[in-house]
Design a protein around this motif. Structure first.
Motif, mmCIF file in Angstrom:
data_model
loop_
_atom_site.group_PDB
_atom_site.id
_atom_site.type_symbol
_atom_site.label_atom_id
_atom_site.label_comp_id
_atom_site.label_asym_id
_atom_site.label_seq_id
_atom_site.Cartn_x
_atom_site.Cartn_y
_atom_site.Cartn_z
ATOM 1 N N VAL A 167 0.417 1.734 9.914
ATOM 2 C CA VAL A 167 1.492 1.455 8.956
ATOM 3 C C VAL A 167 1.195 0.173 8.177
ATOM 4 O O VAL A 167 1.467 0.083 6.974
ATOM 5 N N ALA A 168 0.612 -0.816 8.861
ATOM 6 C CA ALA A 168 0.274 -2.071 8.182
ATOM 7 C C ALA A 168 -0.731 -1.823 7.057
ATOM 8 O O ALA A 168 -0.565 -2.338 5.945
ATOM 9 N N MET A 169 -1.756 -1.043 7.315
ATOM 10 C CA MET A 169 -2.735 -0.741 6.267
ATOM 11 C C MET A 169 -2.131 0.165 5.205
ATOM 12 O O MET A 169 -2.395 0.004 4.009
ATOM 13 N N MET A 170 -1.303 1.122 5.617
ATOM 14 C CA MET A 170 -0.643 2.002 4.642
ATOM 15 C C MET A 170 0.184 1.185 3.659
ATOM 16 O O MET A 170 0.206 1.464 2.454
ATOM 17 N N THR A 171 0.854 0.148 4.163
ATOM 18 C CA THR A 171 1.647 -0.727 3.299
ATOM 19 C C THR A 171 0.764 -1.377 2.240
ATOM 20 O O THR A 171 1.099 -1.406 1.048
ATOM 21 N N GLN A 172 -0.373 -1.901 2.656
ATOM 22 C CA GLN A 172 -1.264 -2.564 1.711
ATOM 23 C C GLN A 172 -1.821 -1.584 0.682
ATOM 24 O O GLN A 172 -1.921 -1.903 -0.507
ATOM 25 N N LEU A 173 -2.168 -0.397 1.139
ATOM 26 C CA LEU A 173 -2.716 0.608 0.220
ATOM 27 C C LEU A 173 -1.707 0.971 -0.873
ATOM 28 O O LEU A 173 -2.054 1.033 -2.057
ATOM 29 N N TYR A 174 -0.465 1.213 -0.462
ATOM 30 C CA TYR A 174 0.543 1.580 -1.464
ATOM 31 C C TYR A 174 0.935 0.391 -2.331
ATOM 32 O O TYR A 174 1.261 0.550 -3.512
ATOM 33 N N ALA A 175 0.883 -0.816 -1.775
ATOM 34 C CA ALA A 175 1.154 -1.999 -2.603
ATOM 35 C C ALA A 175 0.110 -2.109 -3.708
ATOM 36 O O ALA A 175 0.444 -2.406 -4.872
ATOM 37 N N VAL A 176 -1.155 -1.859 -3.356
ATOM 38 C CA VAL A 176 -2.232 -1.895 -4.353
ATOM 39 C C VAL A 176 -2.026 -0.805 -5.404
ATOM 40 O O VAL A 176 -2.097 -1.055 -6.612
ATOM 41 N N ARG A 177 -1.737 0.389 -4.940
ATOM 42 C CA ARG A 177 -1.657 1.534 -5.860
ATOM 43 C C ARG A 177 -0.434 1.478 -6.772
ATOM 44 O O ARG A 177 -0.492 1.894 -7.939
ATOM 45 N N MET A 178 0.689 0.965 -6.244
ATOM 46 C CA MET A 178 1.937 1.001 -7.005
ATOM 47 C C MET A 178 2.162 -0.227 -7.869
ATOM 48 O O MET A 178 3.104 -0.275 -8.664
ATOM 49 N N ARG A 189 7.891 -6.549 10.347
ATOM 50 C CA ARG A 189 7.449 -6.386 11.730
ATOM 51 C C ARG A 189 8.485 -6.962 12.690
ATOM 52 O O ARG A 189 8.512 -8.173 12.930
ATOM 53 N N PRO A 190 9.335 -6.108 13.247
ATOM 54 C CA PRO A 190 10.283 -6.596 14.255
ATOM 55 C C PRO A 190 9.553 -6.941 15.554
ATOM 56 O O PRO A 190 8.505 -6.385 15.879
ATOM 57 N N GLY A 191 10.182 -7.846 16.303
ATOM 58 C CA GLY A 191 9.683 -8.182 17.623
ATOM 59 C C GLY A 191 10.396 -7.366 18.684
ATOM 60 O O GLY A 191 10.551 -6.153 18.550
ATOM 61 N N TYR A 239 7.891 -11.707 -6.045
ATOM 62 C CA TYR A 239 6.466 -11.984 -6.235
ATOM 63 C C TYR A 239 5.714 -11.911 -4.902
ATOM 64 O O TYR A 239 4.832 -12.707 -4.632
ATOM 65 N N SER A 240 6.083 -10.931 -4.066
ATOM 66 C CA SER A 240 5.547 -10.879 -2.703
ATOM 67 C C SER A 240 5.093 -9.497 -2.280
ATOM 68 O O SER A 240 4.977 -9.216 -1.084
ATOM 69 N N THR A 241 4.820 -8.604 -3.226
ATOM 70 C CA THR A 241 4.438 -7.248 -2.837
ATOM 71 C C THR A 241 3.217 -7.257 -1.921
ATOM 72 O O THR A 241 2.318 -8.088 -2.055
ATOM 73 N N GLY A 242 3.224 -6.351 -0.961
ATOM 74 C CA GLY A 242 2.121 -6.223 -0.019
ATOM 75 C C GLY A 242 2.218 -7.135 1.184
ATOM 76 O O GLY A 242 1.380 -7.062 2.088
ATOM 77 N N ASN A 243 3.244 -7.967 1.220
ATOM 78 C CA ASN A 243 3.336 -8.960 2.281
ATOM 79 C C ASN A 243 4.100 -8.468 3.503
ATOM 80 O O ASN A 243 4.860 -7.508 3.451
ATOM 81 N N VAL A 244 3.873 -9.193 4.603
ATOM 82 C CA VAL A 244 4.480 -8.891 5.897
ATOM 83 C C VAL A 244 5.592 -9.898 6.177
ATOM 84 O O VAL A 244 5.389 -11.106 6.035
ATOM 85 N N PHE A 245 6.757 -9.398 6.567
ATOM 86 C CA PHE A 245 7.880 -10.246 6.951
ATOM 87 C C PHE A 245 8.090 -10.096 8.455
ATOM 88 O O PHE A 245 8.365 -9.003 8.945
ATOM 89 N N MET A 246 7.934 -11.194 9.177
ATOM 90 C CA MET A 246 8.093 -11.181 10.622
ATOM 91 C C MET A 246 9.558 -11.384 10.986
ATOM 92 O O MET A 246 10.212 -12.317 10.500
ATOM 93 N N VAL A 247 10.073 -10.513 11.836
ATOM 94 C CA VAL A 247 11.439 -10.657 12.362
ATOM 95 C C VAL A 247 11.306 -10.573 13.878
ATOM 96 O O VAL A 247 11.655 -9.575 14.507
#
Length: 256
Positions: A167-178, A189-191, A239-247
């Motif tokens: 899912v982490a890589m899928m997020t980056q791929l779609y961020a690049v494409r979109m 990413r929940p804990g 201004y943060s597309t493709g980024n990971v938010f830790m929760v």
């Protein structure tokens, strides 16, 4: 006109927490789960308190026919989609050493946790591109709910960790494409979250949290993830597309 949010796996747990926060933020809600509508009627009533439209779309995200039916019904009933939250996910039915992991368990987890979200995102992305062409002011967002297990290894549930890393890589791929279409894609990413998924190991994690597993000595709550989703979906991070938010309460902070 209210914005429309589809939240998969939103009839319980983290997904329901997300739905409540989005309802408070005045999103119309497309709720998804595998249970029948009769079984979730009380949940739908509770979500209707925010005065927005709430519809239930039954279906297994890991099943292609269910995904296609969901999308077709969504188009017919709402006519638009502003936010996709890929939240649906399962843990292995039986936690077992990765050396004994079975094909059946692997396929089940991967279909629901990775394959389903990947192809749902593909379909929704193409729809959002069309919406953007029709309305240049359209703002679409896609948020994938993964897990700290994308990088934190648990050898007793390897298939789950592998799916979340995907899912982490899928997020980056779609961020690049979109990006060229102005559609932003994010990962949360929940804990250690207090949901029915962890009921079998709650006492174990109660002790671990008390002993300092995370910097904040408490369970994460579904609403914690919901508040992060709303912050992203309402434009707090343009201004943060493709980024990971830790929760995760600081669980993944490296410490000596």
């Amino acid at each position: 006109m209210n914005r429309v949010a589809l939240v998969t796996g939103s009839s319980r747990g983290i997904g329901l927490g997300i739905a409540h926060q989005l309802g408070k933020a005045k999103f119309d809600l497309a709720i998804n789960g595998v249970r029948s509508e009769n079984e979730v009627n009380d949940i739908l009533v509770s979500l209707s308190q925010y005065g927005t439209r709430v519809l239930y779309f039954q279906g297994d995200i890991g099943n292609m026919d269910d995904r296609n039916r969901l999308i077709n019904n969504l188009k017919n009933d709402f006519g638009r989609i502003d936010l996709l939250v890929n939240n649906a996910g399962v843990a292995p039915i039986i936690r077992t050493d990765i050396l004994q992991m079975t094909d059946e368990s692997y396929d089940r987890v991967m279909n629901i946790n990775l394959k389903g979200p990947t192809f749902l995102t593909q379909a929704i992305s193409n729809w959002m591109i069309e919406l953007k062409k029709d309305d240049p002011q359209f703002i679409g967002n896609i948020i994938n709910v993964s897990s700290i297990s994308a990088t934190v290894a648990s050898a007793a549930r390897g298939e789950y960790c592998i799916s979340k890393a995907g899912v982490a890589m899928m997020t980056q791929l779609y961020a690049v494409r979109m990006a060229e279409h102005g559609i932003s894609v994010f990962e949360i990413r929940p804990g250690v979250m207090l949901t029915d998924m962890v009921s079998a190991v709650k006492s174990k994690y109660d002790q671990m949290l008390e002993n300092g597993l995370a910097l904040q000595k408490r369970w994460g709550q579904p609403e914690d993830v919901g508040k992060a989703v709303v912050s992203i979906a309402t434009g707090a991070f343009p201004y943060s597309t493709g980024n990971v938010f830790m929760v995760d309460g600081g669980l993944t902070v490296s410490r000596l």
